[in-house]
Design a protein around this motif. Structure first.
Motif, PDB file in Angstrom:
ATOM      1  N   ARG A 125       0.863  -1.195   0.000  1.00 29.06           N
ATOM      2  CA  ARG A 125       0.000   0.000   0.000  1.00 29.06           C
ATOM      3  C   ARG A 125       0.893   1.237   0.000  1.00 29.06           C
ATOM      4  O   ARG A 125       1.795   1.335   0.834  1.00 29.06           O
ATOM      5  CB  ARG A 125      -0.889   0.031   1.259  1.00 29.06           C
ATOM      6  CG  ARG A 125      -1.664  -1.253   1.506  1.00 29.06           C
ATOM      7  CD  ARG A 125      -2.841  -1.383   0.552  1.00 29.06           C
ATOM      8  NE  ARG A 125      -3.520  -2.654   0.708  1.00 29.06           N
ATOM      9  CZ  ARG A 125      -3.584  -3.598  -0.239  1.00 29.06           C
ATOM     10  NH1 ARG A 125      -2.997  -3.427  -1.403  1.00 29.06           N
ATOM     11  NH2 ARG A 125      -4.242  -4.719  -0.022  1.00 29.06           N
ATOM     12  N   VAL A 126       0.589   2.163  -0.905  1.00 30.50           N
ATOM     13  CA  VAL A 126       1.369   3.409  -0.962  1.00 30.50           C
ATOM     14  C   VAL A 126       0.444   4.564  -0.571  1.00 30.50           C
ATOM     15  O   VAL A 126      -0.555   4.839  -1.258  1.00 30.50           O
ATOM     16  CB  VAL A 126       1.956   3.638  -2.375  1.00 30.50           C
ATOM     17  CG1 VAL A 126       2.794   4.915  -2.402  1.00 30.50           C
ATOM     18  CG2 VAL A 126       2.807   2.442  -2.801  1.00 30.50           C
ATOM     19  N   LEU A 127       0.763   5.220   0.523  1.00 23.69           N
ATOM     20  CA  LEU A 127      -0.108   6.267   1.072  1.00 23.69           C
ATOM     21  C   LEU A 127       0.662   7.577   1.240  1.00 23.69           C
ATOM     22  O   LEU A 127       1.470   7.704   2.168  1.00 23.69           O
ATOM     23  CB  LEU A 127      -0.646   5.832   2.452  1.00 23.69           C
ATOM     24  CG  LEU A 127      -1.928   5.003   2.518  1.00 23.69           C
ATOM     25  CD1 LEU A 127      -1.882   3.772   1.658  1.00 23.69           C
ATOM     26  CD2 LEU A 127      -2.240   4.644   3.955  1.00 23.69           C
ATOM     27  N   PRO A 128       0.429   8.560   0.392  1.00 20.01           N
ATOM     28  CA  PRO A 128       1.059   9.860   0.619  1.00 20.01           C
ATOM     29  C   PRO A 128       0.416  10.581   1.815  1.00 20.01           C
ATOM     30  O   PRO A 128      -0.750  10.336   2.138  1.00 20.01           O
ATOM     31  CB  PRO A 128       0.763  10.639  -0.668  1.00 20.01           C
ATOM     32  CG  PRO A 128      -0.013   9.750  -1.555  1.00 20.01           C
ATOM     33  CD  PRO A 128      -0.410   8.533  -0.813  1.00 20.01           C
ATOM     34  N   GLY A 129       1.190  11.467   2.426  1.00 21.45           N
ATOM     35  CA  GLY A 129       0.637  12.303   3.489  1.00 21.45           C
ATOM     36  C   GLY A 129      -0.264  13.363   2.889  1.00 21.45           C
ATOM     37  O   GLY A 129      -0.036  13.820   1.764  1.00 21.45           O
ATOM     38  N   LEU A 130      -1.298  13.764   3.636  1.00 27.20           N
ATOM     39  CA  LEU A 130      -2.229  14.792   3.150  1.00 27.20           C
ATOM     40  C   LEU A 130      -2.768  15.589   4.330  1.00 27.20           C
ATOM     41  O   LEU A 130      -3.288  15.013   5.285  1.00 27.20           O
ATOM     42  CB  LEU A 130      -3.396  14.129   2.420  1.00 27.20           C
ATOM     43  CG  LEU A 130      -4.460  15.091   1.867  1.00 27.20           C
ATOM     44  CD1 LEU A 130      -3.891  15.921   0.714  1.00 27.20           C
ATOM     45  CD2 LEU A 130      -5.697  14.322   1.394  1.00 27.20           C
ATOM     46  N   MET A 131      -2.600  16.909   4.249  1.00 28.87           N
ATOM     47  CA  MET A 131      -3.175  17.776   5.286  1.00 28.87           C
ATOM     48  C   MET A 131      -4.493  18.351   4.762  1.00 28.87           C
ATOM     49  O   MET A 131      -4.494  19.214   3.879  1.00 28.87           O
ATOM     50  CB  MET A 131      -2.216  18.908   5.642  1.00 28.87           C
ATOM     51  CG  MET A 131      -2.814  19.880   6.654  1.00 28.87           C
ATOM     52  SD  MET A 131      -1.640  21.146   7.179  1.00 28.87           S
ATOM     53  CE  MET A 131      -0.626  20.214   8.307  1.00 28.87           C
ATOM     54  N   PRO A 132      -5.632  17.878   5.288  1.00 31.86           N
ATOM     55  CA  PRO A 132      -6.915  18.428   4.844  1.00 31.86           C
ATOM     56  C   PRO A 132      -7.318  19.597   5.746  1.00 31.86           C
ATOM     57  O   PRO A 132      -7.341  19.476   6.960  1.00 31.86           O
ATOM     58  CB  PRO A 132      -7.875  17.246   5.038  1.00 31.86           C
ATOM     59  CG  PRO A 132      -7.251  16.401   6.113  1.00 31.86           C
ATOM     60  CD  PRO A 132      -5.804  16.769   6.250  1.00 31.86           C
ATOM     61  N   VAL A 133      -7.643  20.730   5.127  1.00 29.11           N
ATOM     62  CA  VAL A 133      -8.110  21.879   5.915  1.00 29.11           C
ATOM     63  C   VAL A 133      -9.515  22.213   5.420  1.00 29.11           C
ATOM     64  O   VAL A 133      -9.698  22.653   4.286  1.00 29.11           O
ATOM     65  CB  VAL A 133      -7.155  23.091   5.768  1.00 29.11           C
ATOM     66  CG1 VAL A 133      -7.642  24.272   6.604  1.00 29.11           C
ATOM     67  CG2 VAL A 133      -5.740  22.704   6.187  1.00 29.11           C
ATOM     68  N   LEU A 134     -10.500  21.970   6.283  1.00 26.97           N
ATOM     69  CA  LEU A 134     -11.904  22.060   5.869  1.00 26.97           C
ATOM     70  C   LEU A 134     -12.536  23.403   6.209  1.00 26.97           C
ATOM     71  O   LEU A 134     -12.211  24.007   7.233  1.00 26.97           O
ATOM     72  CB  LEU A 134     -12.724  21.011   6.623  1.00 26.97           C
ATOM     73  CG  LEU A 134     -12.759  19.582   6.105  1.00 26.97           C
ATOM     74  CD1 LEU A 134     -11.454  18.871   6.394  1.00 26.97           C
ATOM     75  CD2 LEU A 134     -13.906  18.844   6.772  1.00 26.97           C
ATOM     76  N   GLY A 135     -13.459  23.792   5.365  1.00 30.46           N
ATOM     77  CA  GLY A 135     -14.262  24.969   5.664  1.00 30.46           C
ATOM     78  C   GLY A 135     -15.638  24.799   5.038  1.00 30.46           C
ATOM     79  O   GLY A 135     -15.813  23.969   4.141  1.00 30.46           O
ATOM     80  N   GLY A 136     -16.608  25.620   5.505  1.00 28.52           N
ATOM     81  CA  GLY A 136     -17.946  25.588   4.924  1.00 28.52           C
ATOM     82  C   GLY A 136     -17.889  26.063   3.481  1.00 28.52           C
ATOM     83  O   GLY A 136     -18.679  25.654   2.631  1.00 28.52           O
ATOM     84  N   THR A 137     -16.934  26.955   3.219  1.00 27.62           N
ATOM     85  CA  THR A 137     -16.685  27.421   1.848  1.00 27.62           C
ATOM     86  C   THR A 137     -15.180  27.330   1.610  1.00 27.62           C
ATOM     87  O   THR A 137     -14.404  27.193   2.565  1.00 27.62           O
ATOM     88  CB  THR A 137     -17.078  28.898   1.675  1.00 27.62           C
ATOM     89  OG1 THR A 137     -16.261  29.663   2.587  1.00 27.62           O
ATOM     90  CG2 THR A 137     -18.542  29.138   1.964  1.00 27.62           C
ATOM     91  N   GLU A 138     -14.813  27.461   0.345  1.00 25.00           N
ATOM     92  CA  GLU A 138     -13.389  27.430   0.012  1.00 25.00           C
ATOM     93  C   GLU A 138     -12.653  28.566   0.731  1.00 25.00           C
ATOM     94  O   GLU A 138     -11.550  28.378   1.264  1.00 25.00           O
ATOM     95  CB  GLU A 138     -13.279  27.618  -1.503  1.00 25.00           C
ATOM     96  CG  GLU A 138     -12.192  26.821  -2.128  1.00 25.00           C
ATOM     97  CD  GLU A 138     -12.196  26.985  -3.635  1.00 25.00           C
ATOM     98  OE1 GLU A 138     -13.282  27.001  -4.250  1.00 25.00           O
ATOM     99  OE2 GLU A 138     -11.094  27.099  -4.192  1.00 25.00           O
ATOM    100  N   ALA A 139     -13.302  29.733   0.776  1.00 24.88           N
ATOM    101  CA  ALA A 139     -12.664  30.897   1.388  1.00 24.88           C
ATOM    102  C   ALA A 139     -12.459  30.694   2.888  1.00 24.88           C
ATOM    103  O   ALA A 139     -11.427  31.082   3.448  1.00 24.88           O
ATOM    104  CB  ALA A 139     -13.513  32.139   1.131  1.00 24.88           C
ATOM    105  N   GLU A 140     -13.428  30.056   3.519  1.00 27.68           N
ATOM    106  CA  GLU A 140     -13.300  29.819   4.965  1.00 27.68           C
ATOM    107  C   GLU A 140     -12.118  28.881   5.245  1.00 27.68           C
ATOM    108  O   GLU A 140     -11.333  29.093   6.178  1.00 27.68           O
ATOM    109  CB  GLU A 140     -14.600  29.211   5.496  1.00 27.68           C
ATOM    110  CG  GLU A 140     -14.658  29.113   7.004  1.00 27.68           C
ATOM    111  CD  GLU A 140     -15.893  28.333   7.472  1.00 27.68           C
ATOM    112  OE1 GLU A 140     -16.981  28.505   6.885  1.00 27.68           O
ATOM    113  OE2 GLU A 140     -15.740  27.545   8.428  1.00 27.68           O
ATOM    114  N   ALA A 141     -11.981  27.846   4.418  1.00 24.54           N
ATOM    115  CA  ALA A 141     -10.875  26.901   4.597  1.00 24.54           C
ATOM    116  C   ALA A 141      -9.542  27.610   4.372  1.00 24.54           C
ATOM    117  O   ALA A 141      -8.590  27.453   5.134  1.00 24.54           O
ATOM    118  CB  ALA A 141     -11.031  25.738   3.620  1.00 24.54           C
ATOM    119  N   ARG A 142      -9.489  28.414   3.332  1.00 23.89           N
ATOM    120  CA  ARG A 142      -8.267  29.164   3.025  1.00 23.89           C
ATOM    121  C   ARG A 142      -7.920  30.101   4.192  1.00 23.89           C
ATOM    122  O   ARG A 142      -6.760  30.252   4.577  1.00 23.89           O
ATOM    123  CB  ARG A 142      -8.539  29.970   1.746  1.00 23.89           C
ATOM    124  CG  ARG A 142      -7.422  30.741   1.145  1.00 23.89           C
ATOM    125  CD  ARG A 142      -6.375  29.885   0.497  1.00 23.89           C
ATOM    126  NE  ARG A 142      -5.075  30.225   1.070  1.00 23.89           N
ATOM    127  CZ  ARG A 142      -3.959  29.552   0.879  1.00 23.89           C
ATOM    128  NH1 ARG A 142      -3.942  28.476   0.156  1.00 23.89           N
ATOM    129  NH2 ARG A 142      -2.834  29.935   1.427  1.00 23.89           N
TER     130      ARG A 142
END
Ligand code: FMN
Length: 461
Positions: A266-283
């Protein structure tokens, strides 16, 4: 066939202060790498989300300028053993160094973890690249990179041999006859190699998974050679889908050349997910985190990642053409080339390292994050991801509550655990014991040799 499932695998990288270098400053975030309750919450949340595993890194030195989650942190075996009875399904993967340990003691600790957790142990093999660690173990200088990997290769062979010491059924424990073990099913290793001498057998019966899962996270040439020989799970650093696909394909084909079945990697890259209600909120969340990073911490982090003292440069200069250092992490070359091509400054590069230590960052709505993950998975750029929440506990809770249900609805992720071992979550077979295999094939005693390599046949449970 190189993939036997259409479900992705997900793990969480449990850095006590969050994976973003400034995650601990986020409102409500956990602030310590020694807060057991915080780790318990991470493990429980990950298990609620049906994640495959909980992963802890490790280092063997204290560098006050380091990532805050690494300056002071719980020792992996102690932490994972304490979490084992508090969880039921999730895999428990710990980092341990081949450079500052002996095969016998390491094989024993992971076998214990596998017994204590009922088959959920995994070993992240590292060779330890920090010069500060060398000084804590009686060495004047860091052992050279390729030599560390040569040692690691022999080390891993010896550990696998020790894990095979006991065949299944070797413990008889018959109160009637008074026979406790069948000594004919307990085998010494008699390993005499270039770096290690290990007689065996291990003072552990066959562990619930046959042997703990072997994990590795190096991307240099020798790191990949090691992975293709030993790793069942690779934790990689990737920024782009095409490069990730090429990396995965390369590892699988190298593994095949070693006589391995690529379906069981299994090959699993690292991923940092940053969630928001909108794209702008996540950013906006990422921007808040970025503003928390001070320049000196960033410089240290960048020097550490690049393996080169960056203090002579200004953060607003274009990324210079750096000489390759032997301490450099293999994946860093790719980041430097990419940044130079895009005309980025050192500040851009440092933001990348400050966020997720060079791993991919995806910010957006839960659907957008699920879309990105699906695209990578379907393109066979990966078999899933190691999630690196920027801060805990909210960064993981949000993912579990908002992204996991989308992945489940799309049929990309399990809704219930497949079993109770890490191998069963990862869909990996239990390696057959080498001596039992010899017995079954009627070829008698396994020949023991100097640095013997083994390619045990595999069977499913
Ligand atoms: C995703 C990732 C996680 C790692 N975690 C650790 C760790 O916890 N402890 C450690 O000593 N090294 C860690 N390393 C370092 C690697 O094990 C390896 O020593 C380093 O990347 C250099 O190997 P390479 O030259 O093959 O890339 C990590 C590397 C990567 C890419």
């Amino acid at each position: 066939m190189e993939r036997d499932t259409e479900r992705m695998h997900l793990g969480v990288y449990a850095a006590g202060t969050g994976n973003h270098v400034a995650g601990w400053r986020y409102a409500g975030a956990s602030q310590s790498g020694e807060d057991f309750e915080a780790f318990r919450r991470i493990a429980e949340s990950a298990e609620r989300g049906r994640l495959d595993f909980f992963f802890v890194g490790d280092n063997l030195a204290c560098v006050p300028e380091e990532h805050p989650g690494m300056v002071a942190r719980l020792e992996p075996f102690t932490l994972l053993s304490a979490l084992a009875p508090l969880t039921r399904h999730i895999g428990l993967i710990g980092t341990a160094s081949t450079t500052y340990c002996q095969p016998y003691s390491l094989a024993r600790r992971f076998a214990s973890l596998d017994h204590i957790s009922g088959g959920r142990g995994g070993w992240n093999v590292v060779t330890t690249s920090s010069p500060e660690s060398a000084a804590n173990f009686g060495l004047d200088t860091l052992t050279a990179h390729d030599l560390r990997y040569r040692m690691a290769d022999e080390f891993a062979e010896a550990v696998k041999g020790l894990w095979d010491s006991w065949e299944g059924g070797a413990r008889i424990a018959d109160p009637e006859t008074g026979v406790y073990v069948d000594a004919a099913r307990i085998h010494p290793l008699d390993h005499e190699g270039e770096f290690y001498s290990v007689r065996g057998p291990l003072n552990h019966s066959r562990s619930p998974q046959g042997r703990p899962v072997i994990v590795q996270a190096g991307s240099s040439e020798s790191g990949q050679a090691f992975a293709s020989r030993h790793a069942e799970l690779l934790f990689s650093v990737q920024q782009e889908i095409d490069a990730a696909r090429a990396f995965r394909r390369g590892i699988l084909s190298r593994a095949r050349a070693q006589g391995r079945d690529a379906r069981w990697i299994r090959v699993l890259p690292g991923l940092m997910p940053v969630l928001g209600g909108t794209e702008a909120e996540a950013r906006g969340k990422l921007d808040v985190l970025g503003r928390f990073v001070d320049d000196s911490a960033a410089m240290h982090l960048m020097s550490d990642r690049l393996g080169y003292d960056m203090s002579r440069y200004s953060l607003d200069e274009p990324v210079p053409d750096l000489p390759r250092s032997e301490h450099i992490h293999g994946y860093v070359d790719v980041h430097i080339a990419r940044a130079r091509k895009a005309g980025q400054t050192l500040r851009d590069l440092y933001n990348l390292f400050a966020a997720a230590r060079g791993h991919a960052v995806v910010s957006g709505t839960p659907e957008q994050i699920a879309d990105m993950m699906e695209e990578w998975f379907r393109a066979r750029a990966c078999d899933g991801f190691v999630l690196l929440p920027a801060y805990f506990p909210a960064g993981l809770d949000e993912f579990v509550d908002e992204v996991v249900p989308i992945l489940q609805k799309r049929g990309l992720f399990r809704t219930e655990y497949e079993g109770t071992t890490l191998r069963s979550q990862l869909g990996l077979p239990v390696p057959e014991n080498r001596y039992s295999a010899q017995r079954a094939s009627g070829t008698g005693q396994v020949k023991r040799s100097r640095g013997a390599t083994s390619a045990p046949t595999l069977h499913h449970t």
